[in-house]
Write a protein that holds these residues in place. Structure first.
Motif, PDB file in Angstrom:
ATOM      1  N   MET A   1     139.427  23.331 -67.932  1.00  0.00           N
ATOM      2  CA  MET A   1     138.316  23.466 -69.052  1.00  0.00           C
ATOM      3  C   MET A   1     138.861  24.845 -70.117  1.00  0.00           C
ATOM      4  O   MET A   1     138.474  24.665 -71.132  1.00  0.00           O
ATOM      5  CB  MET A   1     137.146  24.253 -68.221  1.00  0.00           C
ATOM      6  N   ILE A   2     139.549  25.887 -69.369  1.00  0.00           N
ATOM      7  CA  ILE A   2     139.837  26.838 -70.208  1.00  0.00           C
ATOM      8  C   ILE A   2     141.255  26.374 -71.092  1.00  0.00           C
ATOM      9  O   ILE A   2     141.265  26.784 -72.291  1.00  0.00           O
ATOM     10  CB  ILE A   2     140.558  27.853 -69.207  1.00  0.00           C
ATOM     11  N   GLY A   7     143.839  25.320 -75.946  1.00  0.00           N
ATOM     12  CA  GLY A   7     144.895  24.457 -76.381  1.00  0.00           C
ATOM     13  C   GLY A   7     146.296  24.594 -75.767  1.00  0.00           C
ATOM     14  O   GLY A   7     147.301  24.287 -76.163  1.00  0.00           O
ATOM     15  N   ARG A   8     146.063  25.274 -74.399  1.00  0.00           N
ATOM     16  CA  ARG A   8     147.469  25.536 -73.988  1.00  0.00           C
ATOM     17  C   ARG A   8     147.102  25.994 -72.474  1.00  0.00           C
ATOM     18  O   ARG A   8     145.899  26.194 -72.175  1.00  0.00           O
ATOM     19  CB  ARG A   8     148.189  27.000 -74.439  1.00  0.00           C
ATOM     20  N   PHE A  16     141.301  36.714 -69.103  1.00  0.00           N
ATOM     21  CA  PHE A  16     140.732  35.833 -70.066  1.00  0.00           C
ATOM     22  C   PHE A  16     140.876  36.221 -71.560  1.00  0.00           C
ATOM     23  O   PHE A  16     140.916  35.506 -72.454  1.00  0.00           O
ATOM     24  CB  PHE A  16     139.428  35.377 -69.793  1.00  0.00           C
ATOM     25  N   PHE A  17     140.676  37.502 -71.510  1.00  0.00           N
ATOM     26  CA  PHE A  17     140.580  38.017 -72.993  1.00  0.00           C
ATOM     27  C   PHE A  17     142.013  38.104 -73.674  1.00  0.00           C
ATOM     28  O   PHE A  17     142.220  38.057 -74.668  1.00  0.00           O
ATOM     29  CB  PHE A  17     140.008  39.601 -72.929  1.00  0.00           C
ATOM     30  N   GLU A  18     142.979  38.465 -72.758  1.00  0.00           N
ATOM     31  CA  GLU A  18     144.259  38.287 -73.275  1.00  0.00           C
ATOM     32  C   GLU A  18     144.791  37.014 -73.497  1.00  0.00           C
ATOM     33  O   GLU A  18     145.509  36.870 -74.510  1.00  0.00           O
ATOM     34  CB  GLU A  18     145.072  38.964 -72.067  1.00  0.00           C
ATOM     35  N   ALA A  19     144.307  36.023 -72.987  1.00  0.00           N
ATOM     36  CA  ALA A  19     144.547  34.531 -73.130  1.00  0.00           C
ATOM     37  C   ALA A  19     143.985  34.138 -74.564  1.00  0.00           C
ATOM     38  O   ALA A  19     144.325  33.175 -74.934  1.00  0.00           O
ATOM     39  CB  ALA A  19     143.858  33.676 -72.006  1.00  0.00           C
ATOM     40  N   GLY A  20     142.965  34.685 -74.979  1.00  0.00           N
ATOM     41  CA  GLY A  20     142.450  34.395 -76.337  1.00  0.00           C
ATOM     42  C   GLY A  20     140.883  34.251 -76.372  1.00  0.00           C
ATOM     43  O   GLY A  20     140.442  33.799 -77.311  1.00  0.00           O
TER      44      GLY A  20
END
Length: 95
Positions: A1-2, A7-8, A16-20
């Motif tokens: 889901m993430i 898209g990666r 989560f925030f560092e992931a975008g």
């Protein structure tokens, strides 16, 4: 889901925030998780479990069968003085 949202792929320990993701995306992700898996976890869990690994532990626990006898919880809270008084009265640390 993430991964679908970003898209990666995401490392399980990546924040989560560092992931975008942002706050709104986390709330939407919460709706996806609870809807697809049919579990009830608080939306604040998305912020207190800041990565996939921590969140998955919570989700796995939410999917375990409910015990037949509910756990007895003692109320927690009040002023420090009240908590210390309860500790002295009960003869130990709060449970």
């Amino acid at each position: 889901m993430i991964e679908a949202r970003l898209g990666r792929t995401v490392d399980p320990d990546e924040n989560f925030f560092e992931a975008g993701l942002n706050s709104m995306a986390l709330v939407e992700l919460h709706a996806d998780i609870t809807g697809v898996l049919g579990i009830d976890i608080p939306v604040t869990s998305m912020f207190t479990r800041p990565n996939v690994r921590a969140l998955s532990r919570l989700v796995e626990g939410a999917q375990e069968p409910v015990r037949s006898e509910p756990a007895r919880l003692r109320p927690v809270g009040g002023s420090r003085r009240d908590v210390r008084a309860r500790i002295r009265r009960d003869g130990g640390a709060p449970r």
